[in-house]
Design a protein around this motif. Structure first.
Motif, PDB file in Angstrom:
ATOM      1  N   PRO A  35       0.789  -1.244   0.000  1.00  0.00           N
ATOM      2  CA  PRO A  35       0.000   0.000   0.000  1.00  0.00           C
ATOM      3  C   PRO A  35       0.814   1.284   0.000  1.00  0.00           C
ATOM      4  O   PRO A  35       0.295   2.343  -0.338  1.00  0.00           O
ATOM      5  N   PHE A  36       2.091   1.210   0.376  1.00  0.00           N
ATOM      6  CA  PHE A  36       2.883   2.440   0.454  1.00  0.00           C
ATOM      7  C   PHE A  36       3.385   2.839  -0.935  1.00  0.00           C
ATOM      8  O   PHE A  36       3.390   2.037  -1.874  1.00  0.00           O
ATOM      9  N   ASP A  37       3.863   4.089  -1.048  1.00  0.00           N
ATOM     10  CA  ASP A  37       4.286   4.634  -2.338  1.00  0.00           C
ATOM     11  C   ASP A  37       5.793   4.652  -2.521  1.00  0.00           C
ATOM     12  O   ASP A  37       6.296   5.281  -3.462  1.00  0.00           O
ATOM     13  N   ALA A  38       6.547   3.997  -1.654  1.00  0.00           N
ATOM     14  CA  ALA A  38       8.003   3.977  -1.785  1.00  0.00           C
ATOM     15  C   ALA A  38       8.548   2.623  -1.355  1.00  0.00           C
ATOM     16  O   ALA A  38       8.153   2.094  -0.314  1.00  0.00           O
ATOM     17  N   PHE A  39       9.442   2.066  -2.179  1.00  0.00           N
ATOM     18  CA  PHE A  39      10.156   0.852  -1.809  1.00  0.00           C
ATOM     19  C   PHE A  39      11.399   1.228  -1.011  1.00  0.00           C
ATOM     20  O   PHE A  39      11.966   2.315  -1.197  1.00  0.00           O
ATOM     21  N   PRO A  40      11.869   0.331  -0.151  1.00  0.00           N
ATOM     22  CA  PRO A  40      13.169   0.578   0.485  1.00  0.00           C
ATOM     23  C   PRO A  40      14.281   0.456  -0.549  1.00  0.00           C
ATOM     24  O   PRO A  40      14.102  -0.205  -1.583  1.00  0.00           O
ATOM     25  N   ALA A  93      13.174 -14.162   6.278  1.00  0.00           N
ATOM     26  CA  ALA A  93      12.268 -14.747   5.281  1.00  0.00           C
ATOM     27  C   ALA A  93      11.343 -15.781   5.904  1.00  0.00           C
ATOM     28  O   ALA A  93      10.167 -15.887   5.506  1.00  0.00           O
ATOM     29  N   GLU A  94      11.827 -16.539   6.866  1.00  0.00           N
ATOM     30  CA  GLU A  94      11.006 -17.588   7.474  1.00  0.00           C
ATOM     31  C   GLU A  94       9.863 -17.015   8.307  1.00  0.00           C
ATOM     32  O   GLU A  94       8.843 -17.679   8.498  1.00  0.00           O
ATOM     33  N   ILE A  95       9.996 -15.796   8.788  1.00  0.00           N
ATOM     34  CA  ILE A  95       8.960 -15.230   9.663  1.00  0.00           C
ATOM     35  C   ILE A  95       8.250 -14.037   9.010  1.00  0.00           C
ATOM     36  O   ILE A  95       7.607 -13.246   9.694  1.00  0.00           O
ATOM     37  N   THR A  96       8.373 -13.913   7.679  1.00  0.00           N
ATOM     38  CA  THR A  96       7.710 -12.826   6.956  1.00  0.00           C
ATOM     39  C   THR A  96       6.722 -13.414   5.955  1.00  0.00           C
ATOM     40  O   THR A  96       7.042 -14.373   5.247  1.00  0.00           O
ATOM     41  N   GLU A  97       5.535 -12.838   5.898  1.00  0.00           N
ATOM     42  CA  GLU A  97       4.517 -13.280   4.954  1.00  0.00           C
ATOM     43  C   GLU A  97       4.706 -12.537   3.630  1.00  0.00           C
ATOM     44  O   GLU A  97       4.426 -11.338   3.530  1.00  0.00           O
ATOM     45  N   ARG A  98       5.183 -13.244   2.612  1.00  0.00           N
ATOM     46  CA  ARG A  98       5.421 -12.604   1.316  1.00  0.00           C
ATOM     47  C   ARG A  98       4.129 -12.307   0.592  1.00  0.00           C
ATOM     48  O   ARG A  98       4.002 -11.320  -0.138  1.00  0.00           O
ATOM     49  N   GLY A  99       3.139 -13.152   0.772  1.00  0.00           N
ATOM     50  CA  GLY A  99       1.883 -12.972   0.059  1.00  0.00           C
ATOM     51  C   GLY A  99       2.084 -13.085  -1.440  1.00  0.00           C
ATOM     52  O   GLY A  99       2.761 -13.996  -1.917  1.00  0.00           O
ATOM     53  N   ASP A 100       1.505 -12.160  -2.196  1.00  0.00           N
ATOM     54  CA  ASP A 100       1.621 -12.168  -3.651  1.00  0.00           C
ATOM     55  C   ASP A 100       2.657 -11.175  -4.167  1.00  0.00           C
ATOM     56  O   ASP A 100       2.665 -10.851  -5.363  1.00  0.00           O
ATOM     57  N   PHE A 101       3.512 -10.693  -3.293  1.00  0.00           N
ATOM     58  CA  PHE A 101       4.565  -9.772  -3.732  1.00  0.00           C
ATOM     59  C   PHE A 101       5.595 -10.580  -4.518  1.00  0.00           C
ATOM     60  O   PHE A 101       6.226 -11.499  -3.981  1.00  0.00           O
ATOM     61  N   HIS A 102       5.823 -10.238  -5.797  1.00  0.00           N
ATOM     62  CA  HIS A 102       6.604 -11.100  -6.684  1.00  0.00           C
ATOM     63  C   HIS A 102       7.944 -10.530  -7.124  1.00  0.00           C
ATOM     64  O   HIS A 102       8.704 -11.230  -7.816  1.00  0.00           O
ATOM     65  N   LEU A 103       8.273  -9.281  -6.789  1.00  0.00           N
ATOM     66  CA  LEU A 103       9.539  -8.689  -7.222  1.00  0.00           C
ATOM     67  C   LEU A 103      10.645  -9.157  -6.285  1.00  0.00           C
ATOM     68  O   LEU A 103      10.823  -8.631  -5.186  1.00  0.00           O
ATOM     69  N   GLU A 104      11.392 -10.157  -6.722  1.00  0.00           N
ATOM     70  CA  GLU A 104      12.314 -10.842  -5.809  1.00  0.00           C
ATOM     71  C   GLU A 104      13.450  -9.944  -5.333  1.00  0.00           C
ATOM     72  O   GLU A 104      13.884 -10.048  -4.177  1.00  0.00           O
ATOM     73  N   ASP A 105      13.939  -9.035  -6.180  1.00  0.00           N
ATOM     74  CA  ASP A 105      15.037  -8.181  -5.737  1.00  0.00           C
ATOM     75  C   ASP A 105      14.556  -7.148  -4.721  1.00  0.00           C
ATOM     76  O   ASP A 105      15.248  -6.862  -3.738  1.00  0.00           O
ATOM     77  N   VAL A 106      13.372  -6.595  -4.931  1.00  0.00           N
ATOM     78  CA  VAL A 106      12.814  -5.654  -3.962  1.00  0.00           C
ATOM     79  C   VAL A 106      12.524  -6.370  -2.639  1.00  0.00           C
ATOM     80  O   VAL A 106      12.815  -5.849  -1.552  1.00  0.00           O
ATOM     81  N   TYR A 107      11.960  -7.570  -2.743  1.00  0.00           N
ATOM     82  CA  TYR A 107      11.562  -8.302  -1.540  1.00  0.00           C
ATOM     83  C   TYR A 107      12.774  -8.728  -0.700  1.00  0.00           C
ATOM     84  O   TYR A 107      12.813  -8.489   0.511  1.00  0.00           O
TER      85      TYR A 107
END
Length: 463
Positions: free
Chosen positions: A310-315, A337-351
């Motif tokens: 929902p935010f307008d800026a990536f880290p 990564a083991e304790i974070t819910e990725r959901g449908d976020f698909h940009l692997e480098d951003v994530y």
């Protein structure tokens, strides 16, 4: 009767006139209207007042003489290839002005100045990425493991985790026949592990299985092999590293199967700064560092909806072409990564390099721009970029050979009992060993090739 005769005569005249019009007058008018030299526009557009109109000479900016462009610098045998620096032996990569080359390299993007945006401000992650969830591994099990590496129980300098796909066997062979065939540089060992997900059918799975039995360099997990689950595929590689302590490496690199890695520069840069980089764990952007990036909304390949982010800026994050990190930082990222819910976020480098890294709570201390950070270099020579992304077109093998010709000639490469000395002066500093199936580039026209594709400008003079 007389008026009837006149009427009939008039009708005959009309018919005759119409017939003549069709045969002679209309074709002439049509031809006049359609001909390119016709002036029909002038018939419907009034003439403009030409009292103040004078076209006797072109505008000044089109008529003045300009200085012809300077020819590109050509190398000669007497050239000194040392990069000049204000401080000898330090800061040699700072603000290095480079040019685009035929190798599709991204050097220029690596040294571009920051894009300051007053209204851009990343302060925190959305709540759905900030909260902790029950620990869950990205991959439940591995179908194929890289036995060539696991069975050695050896230590490496860099292990490259190469993102691939079941159907991309040609790309994997391009890597194996070029930079992936190099096993060590100056005694420091390198290894390649291809990351693959679930194959779409039995024939492709059988092909990957046979490939693994031959080379032993594939890690296949039960994650999806599609683009939108690329983050899980990369994290499955981190999972393998984290839970397999017998295979150790000083650094781990993530890259793509359509990239050519500059092993000489990787060796020089990370060995020269190894103590500092291990003491200050961070991800190093070998391809491109992005500090100001907004989510793309809409329907493109890179779109992320507001319901997902929902935010307008990536880290700030490293683009996925090449990122390098010490084992300690990889472990920190994987635990998040083991304790974070990725959901449908698909940009692997951003994530991975942005969101999971930001969860560590250390700000931008855990990310570095390789070309712009103050760092040591033992070899005072221009070595080009860290990598070339060559998979833009369909001529993937030709592009690989093109970039590999540069990388090979930066080193002296020993294959069995034969040594091949590279063209570039750096070959006396980098002595590599390679597997027997490595591709040996042609030496024909090598000087012209480097002139055309590996130019540089001196740091101080800017010439």
């Amino acid at each position: 009767m007389k008026w009837i005769t006149c009427y009939v005569g008039f009708l005959v005249f009309l018919i005759f006139f119409s017939w003549c019009s069709v045969l002679y007058i209309l074709p002439y008018l049509k031809a006049s209207y359609m001909t390119p030299s016709s002036k029909e526009v002038e018939l419907v557009i009034p003439k403009q007042d030409n009292g103040d109109f004078n076209s006797t000479s072109p505008p000044e900016n089109f008529s003045r003489e300009v200085e012809p462009p300077k020819p590109a610098k050509q190398f000669t045998d007497s050239d000194k290839y040392l990069i000049e620096s204000e401080k000898s032996g330090t800061n040699m990569l700072l603000d290095l002005p480079l040019r685009f080359s035929g190798l599709r390299s991204k050097e220029v993007e690596l040294v571009m100045p920051k894009r300051h945006k007053e209204d851009f401000n990343f302060t925190s992650l959305p709540e759905n990425f900030s909260r902790n969830v029950e620990p869950q591994k990205p991959a439940k099990h591995f179908t194929i493991r890289p036995e060539q590496i696991e069975n050695t129980n050896s230590s490496y300098f860099v292990i490259f985790l190469v993102k691939s796909s079941c159907l991309f066997g040609t790309r994997r062979n391009c890597v194996r026949n070029t930079w992936g065939a190099v096993t060590e540089v100056n005694g420091k060992r390198f290894a390649v592990v291809f990351l693959i997900g679930v194959c779409p059918d039995e024939p492709s799975q059988a092909s990957v299985q046979a490939e693994s039995e031959k080379f032993g360099d594939i890690l296949q997990s039960d994650v999806s092999d599609g683009y939108r689950d690329l983050a899980d595929k990369v994290l499955s590689g981190y999972q393998w590293v984290y839970y397999h302590p017998k295979v150790t490496s000083d650094f781990y690199a993530s890259t793509d199967d359509d990239c050519v890695i500059n092993l000489a520069l990787i060796y020089d840069y990370f060995l020269s700064n190894q103590k500092q980089f291990e003491a200050e764990p961070a991800v190093h952007c070998g391809f491109r560092y992005n500090e100001y990036e907004r989510p793309v909304r809409g329907s493109s390949k890179y779109s992320v909806s507001k319901s997902i982010y929902p935010f307008d800026a990536f880290p700030p994050f490293c683009h996925g072409g090449l990122s390098v990190m010490p084992r300690a930082h990889l472990s920190d990222i994987y635990r998040q990564a083991e304790i974070t819910e990725r959901g449908d976020f698909h940009l692997e480098d951003v994530y991975i390099n942005g969101i999971l890294r930001s969860r560590l709570g250390k700000g931008n201390a855990t990310i570095r721009r390789t070309y712009l950070e103050s760092a040591q270099r033992h070899v005072p020579l221009y070595l080009g970029p860290f990598m070339w992304h060559v998979g833009y077109g369909i001529e993937i093998e030709e592009n690989f050979d093109f970039a590999w010709r540069v990388v090979f000639n930066l080193m002296t490469v020993k294959v069995n009992n034969t040594s091949f000395t590279g063209f570039w002066p750096s070959s006396k500093y980098f002595h590599a060993s390679a597997r027997p199936y490595i591709s040996i580039p042609s030496r024909v026209g090598i000087g012209t090739f480097f002139n055309d594709n590996f130019g540089f400008y001196k740091v101080l003079s800017g010439s």
